[in-house]
Design a protein around this motif. Structure first.
Motif, PDB file in Angstrom:
ATOM      1  N   LEU A 210       0.839  -1.209   0.000  1.00 29.88           N
ATOM      2  CA  LEU A 210       0.000   0.000   0.000  1.00 29.88           C
ATOM      3  C   LEU A 210       0.870   1.254   0.000  1.00 29.88           C
ATOM      4  O   LEU A 210       0.649   2.184  -0.779  1.00 29.88           O
ATOM      5  CB  LEU A 210      -0.919   0.001   1.220  1.00 29.88           C
ATOM      6  N   SER A 211       1.880   1.276   0.868  1.00 32.37           N
ATOM      7  CA  SER A 211       2.750   2.442   0.991  1.00 32.37           C
ATOM      8  C   SER A 211       3.491   2.722  -0.315  1.00 32.37           C
ATOM      9  O   SER A 211       3.567   3.883  -0.766  1.00 32.37           O
ATOM     10  CB  SER A 211       3.747   2.213   2.123  1.00 32.37           C
ATOM     11  N   ASP A 212       4.033   1.652  -0.932  1.00 34.73           N
ATOM     12  CA  ASP A 212       4.798   1.831  -2.171  1.00 34.73           C
ATOM     13  C   ASP A 212       3.925   2.323  -3.324  1.00 34.73           C
ATOM     14  O   ASP A 212       4.445   2.836  -4.324  1.00 34.73           O
ATOM     15  CB  ASP A 212       5.483   0.519  -2.571  1.00 34.73           C
ATOM     16  N   ASN A 213       2.617   2.125  -3.189  1.00 41.35           N
ATOM     17  CA  ASN A 213       1.696   2.557  -4.238  1.00 41.35           C
ATOM     18  C   ASN A 213       0.872   3.788  -3.811  1.00 41.35           C
ATOM     19  O   ASN A 213      -0.166   4.096  -4.418  1.00 41.35           O
ATOM     20  CB  ASN A 213       0.764   1.411  -4.630  1.00 41.35           C
ATOM     21  N   ASN A 214       1.372   4.451  -2.766  1.00 47.20           N
ATOM     22  CA  ASN A 214       0.774   5.715  -2.296  1.00 47.20           C
ATOM     23  C   ASN A 214      -0.701   5.580  -1.919  1.00 47.20           C
ATOM     24  O   ASN A 214      -1.512   6.487  -2.172  1.00 47.20           O
ATOM     25  CB  ASN A 214       0.949   6.812  -3.362  1.00 47.20           C
ATOM     26  N   ILE A 215      -1.037   4.431  -1.329  1.00 53.71           N
ATOM     27  CA  ILE A 215      -2.400   4.228  -0.828  1.00 53.71           C
ATOM     28  C   ILE A 215      -2.363   4.351   0.690  1.00 53.71           C
ATOM     29  O   ILE A 215      -1.594   3.643   1.369  1.00 53.71           O
ATOM     30  CB  ILE A 215      -2.946   2.852  -1.241  1.00 53.71           C
ATOM     31  N   ILE A 216      -3.175   5.240   1.223  1.00 57.26           N
ATOM     32  CA  ILE A 216      -3.192   5.464   2.674  1.00 57.26           C
ATOM     33  C   ILE A 216      -3.833   4.267   3.377  1.00 57.26           C
ATOM     34  O   ILE A 216      -4.891   3.788   2.969  1.00 57.26           O
ATOM     35  CB  ILE A 216      -3.965   6.747   3.010  1.00 57.26           C
ATOM     36  N   LEU A 217      -3.186   3.811   4.425  1.00 54.13           N
ATOM     37  CA  LEU A 217      -3.701   2.680   5.208  1.00 54.13           C
ATOM     38  C   LEU A 217      -4.974   3.098   5.933  1.00 54.13           C
ATOM     39  O   LEU A 217      -4.960   4.023   6.739  1.00 54.13           O
ATOM     40  CB  LEU A 217      -2.635   2.223   6.210  1.00 54.13           C
ATOM     41  N   ASN A 218      -6.080   2.438   5.614  1.00 58.44           N
ATOM     42  CA  ASN A 218      -7.377   2.739   6.221  1.00 58.44           C
ATOM     43  C   ASN A 218      -7.674   1.697   7.294  1.00 58.44           C
ATOM     44  O   ASN A 218      -7.840   0.522   6.997  1.00 58.44           O
ATOM     45  CB  ASN A 218      -8.468   2.720   5.143  1.00 58.44           C
ATOM     46  N   ARG A 219      -7.708   2.146   8.542  1.00 54.66           N
ATOM     47  CA  ARG A 219      -7.911   1.215   9.662  1.00 54.66           C
ATOM     48  C   ARG A 219      -9.235   0.457   9.557  1.00 54.66           C
ATOM     49  O   ARG A 219      -9.405  -0.603  10.144  1.00 54.66           O
ATOM     50  CB  ARG A 219      -7.859   1.971  10.992  1.00 54.66           C
ATOM     51  N   CYS A 220     -10.173   1.019   8.807  1.00 54.15           N
ATOM     52  CA  CYS A 220     -11.460   0.342   8.628  1.00 54.15           C
ATOM     53  C   CYS A 220     -11.274  -0.968   7.875  1.00 54.15           C
ATOM     54  O   CYS A 220     -12.077  -1.892   8.002  1.00 54.15           O
ATOM     55  CB  CYS A 220     -12.402   1.254   7.847  1.00 54.15           C
ATOM     56  N   TYR A 221     -10.187  -1.037   7.090  1.00 54.05           N
ATOM     57  CA  TYR A 221      -9.949  -2.215   6.267  1.00 54.05           C
ATOM     58  C   TYR A 221      -8.855  -3.129   6.840  1.00 54.05           C
ATOM     59  O   TYR A 221      -8.233  -3.902   6.122  1.00 54.05           O
ATOM     60  CB  TYR A 221      -9.604  -1.797   4.834  1.00 54.05           C
ATOM     61  N   ILE A 222      -8.637  -3.012   8.131  1.00 56.32           N
ATOM     62  CA  ILE A 222      -7.801  -3.985   8.851  1.00 56.32           C
ATOM     63  C   ILE A 222      -8.715  -4.674   9.854  1.00 56.32           C
ATOM     64  O   ILE A 222      -9.116  -4.088  10.862  1.00 56.32           O
ATOM     65  CB  ILE A 222      -6.623  -3.309   9.574  1.00 56.32           C
ATOM     66  N   VAL A 223      -9.094  -5.892   9.556  1.00 57.86           N
ATOM     67  CA  VAL A 223     -10.081  -6.603  10.377  1.00 57.86           C
ATOM     68  C   VAL A 223      -9.448  -7.875  10.939  1.00 57.86           C
ATOM     69  O   VAL A 223      -9.046  -8.764  10.201  1.00 57.86           O
ATOM     70  CB  VAL A 223     -11.337  -6.951   9.542  1.00 57.86           C
ATOM     71  N   GLU A 224      -9.366  -7.918  12.258  1.00 57.96           N
ATOM     72  CA  GLU A 224      -8.794  -9.090  12.934  1.00 57.96           C
ATOM     73  C   GLU A 224      -9.858 -10.187  13.046  1.00 57.96           C
ATOM     74  O   GLU A 224     -11.020  -9.917  13.364  1.00 57.96           O
ATOM     75  CB  GLU A 224      -8.316  -8.713  14.337  1.00 57.96           C
ATOM     76  N   CYS A 225      -9.445 -11.412  12.765  1.00 63.05           N
ATOM     77  CA  CYS A 225     -10.331 -12.558  12.985  1.00 63.05           C
ATOM     78  C   CYS A 225      -9.479 -13.784  13.268  1.00 63.05           C
ATOM     79  O   CYS A 225      -8.269 -13.791  13.031  1.00 63.05           O
ATOM     80  CB  CYS A 225     -11.252 -12.805  11.790  1.00 63.05           C
ATOM     81  N   GLN A 226     -10.104 -14.818  13.776  1.00 60.70           N
ATOM     82  CA  GLN A 226      -9.406 -16.077  14.008  1.00 60.70           C
ATOM     83  C   GLN A 226      -9.289 -16.835  12.686  1.00 60.70           C
ATOM     84  O   GLN A 226      -9.938 -16.500  11.695  1.00 60.70           O
ATOM     85  CB  GLN A 226     -10.157 -16.898  15.048  1.00 60.70           C
ATOM     86  N   LEU A 227      -8.472 -17.896  12.707  1.00 64.80           N
ATOM     87  CA  LEU A 227      -8.220 -18.646  11.478  1.00 64.80           C
ATOM     88  C   LEU A 227      -9.289 -19.699  11.221  1.00 64.80           C
ATOM     89  O   LEU A 227      -8.993 -20.888  11.036  1.00 64.80           O
ATOM     90  CB  LEU A 227      -6.830 -19.311  11.556  1.00 64.80           C
ATOM     91  N   ASN A 228     -10.554 -19.267  11.222  1.00 62.30           N
ATOM     92  CA  ASN A 228     -11.633 -20.206  10.913  1.00 62.30           C
ATOM     93  C   ASN A 228     -12.748 -19.486  10.161  1.00 62.30           C
ATOM     94  O   ASN A 228     -12.820 -18.253  10.136  1.00 62.30           O
ATOM     95  CB  ASN A 228     -12.168 -20.886  12.185  1.00 62.30           C
ATOM     96  N   GLU A 229     -13.611 -20.268   9.556  1.00 63.13           N
ATOM     97  CA  GLU A 229     -14.664 -19.730   8.694  1.00 63.13           C
ATOM     98  C   GLU A 229     -15.649 -18.859   9.457  1.00 63.13           C
ATOM     99  O   GLU A 229     -16.014 -17.761   9.001  1.00 63.13           O
ATOM    100  CB  GLU A 229     -15.398 -20.892   8.020  1.00 63.13           C
ATOM    101  N   ASP A 230     -16.114 -19.313  10.611  1.00 62.48           N
ATOM    102  CA  ASP A 230     -17.143 -18.580  11.360  1.00 62.48           C
ATOM    103  C   ASP A 230     -16.660 -17.198  11.776  1.00 62.48           C
ATOM    104  O   ASP A 230     -17.382 -16.199  11.635  1.00 62.48           O
ATOM    105  CB  ASP A 230     -17.567 -19.371  12.598  1.00 62.48           C
TER     106      ASP A 230
END
Length: 337
Positions: A210-230
């Protein structure tokens, strides 16, 4: 020839063949100081009588069990199945018997797995540690007993354990860059960002692209989840209620991609027209969605094969482990369903 009705031992074979026990043992183990004719005669008699070697006796005499402990997180994922194929093929080729246990990404199960392997004992252990590496002290104590470890796919920080993996930072960078090349700028990162070396590295690669392509990091698009489908499904649904729909998703793994894809499709969006779906290594799982997607092929068979080679090398060296990494090549694969 009639079976004796009791366990056939080396002494029984030796008596029937008129040889001493040492010669019979050497013949069965293909020692060159026993003639080929004698070796064939001993093996023929052993086969007819149903002789099976005593592995415990063999391990005591050679100070080796010729068993490898294999700890795997999840057998439902194609990535691990292919890793195991590489592990088993290489172990059999090297005359080692792999013993498989599953931890389901649970530290308490991992602890039981490790304690079981240490009690056998196996000659070495291949492991993919659970998040947080909560069993670090146990792993260290087993290593202190002279049982080496090799880690596959994930790194164990703080211990001199060799790891076999892809360059996760570079792989994440390349797949994110590819998404950007398709004019996607609202790229969601879905999965853990810490607790696992692969999560940390993939998140770093994503941020760098993202940084190398001048795209600002949007915290809305960082979503933590566990390693499962649910977990992935529910976290993606919650994100859609708070943020604009992303135009691409980078998922930590196949189960994460499956959950995210279901949430996106249920919300009425299309894949890949509205949202491009990308993930690491579990194309069999993601194919259930019936939509095109992009995957990082992590060369799982090669990871398993090389991990066994490294572990057996550690076993034979009989020296303190030196750590280090073996980096296996990866490729980006486009699946058009």
């Amino acid at each position: 020839m009639e079976r004796t009705g009791k366990k056939v031992t080396l002494s029984i074979l030796a008596e029937k063949l008129g040889l001493d026990i040492s010669s019979v043992s050497k013949a069965l183990n293909n020692k060159l100081d026993i003639g080929e004719e004698t070796r064939e005669k001993v093996k023929k008699m052993a086969s007819e009588l149903g002789y099976r070697p005593n592995l415990l006796a063999k391990s005591l005499s050679q100070k080796k069990s010729f068993m490898l402990g294999i700890v795997v997180p999840d057998l439902s994922l194609s990535f691990y199945v292919k890793v195991l194929r590489g592990i088993f093929e290489e172990a059999y080729k090297k005359a080692y018997m792999p013993i498989l246990l599953v931890n389901d990404e649970k530290p308490e199960l991992e602890k039981k797995n490790l304690e079981f392997f240490a009690s056998l004992p196996v000659d070495g252990i291949l492991i993919n540690v659970t998040p947080g590496n909560q069993n670090e002290n146990l792993i260290k104590s087993i290593m202190d007993q002279g049982i080496p470890f090799v880690s596959y796919d994930r790194i164990i920080h703080g211990l001199n354990i060799h790891s076999v993996k892809i360059d996760d930072i570079q792989a994440s960078y390349e797949i994110t860059t590819f998404l950007i090349s398709k004019n996607r700028k609202r790229i969601l990162y879905l999965g853990p960002t810490s607790q696992l070396s692969v999560a940390e590295d993939r998140f770093l690669g994503y941020q760098k692209a993202l940084s190398d392509n001048n795209i600002i990091l949007n915290r809305c698009y960082i979503v933590e989840c566990q390693l499962n489908e649910d977990s992935a499904y529910h976290e993606t649904k919650k994100m859609l209620q708070k943020c604009s729909v992303p135009d691409a998703i980078l998922c930590m793994g196949g189960l994460v991609a499956l959950g995210a894809g279901k949430a996106i499709l249920e919300a009425g969006y299309t894949i890949p027209e509205d949202v491009i779906l990308s993930e690491f290594g579990d194309n069999d799982i993601v194919s259930k969605l019936g939509v095109p997607f992009i995957s990082v092929n992590q060369s799982p068979f090669e990871i398993g094969k090389i991990a066994v080679e490294k572990l057996i090398s550690e076993i034979k060296m009989e020296r303190p482990p030196t750590g280090g990494e073996t980096i296996v090549p990866f490729t980006l694969v486009h699946y058009k369903i």
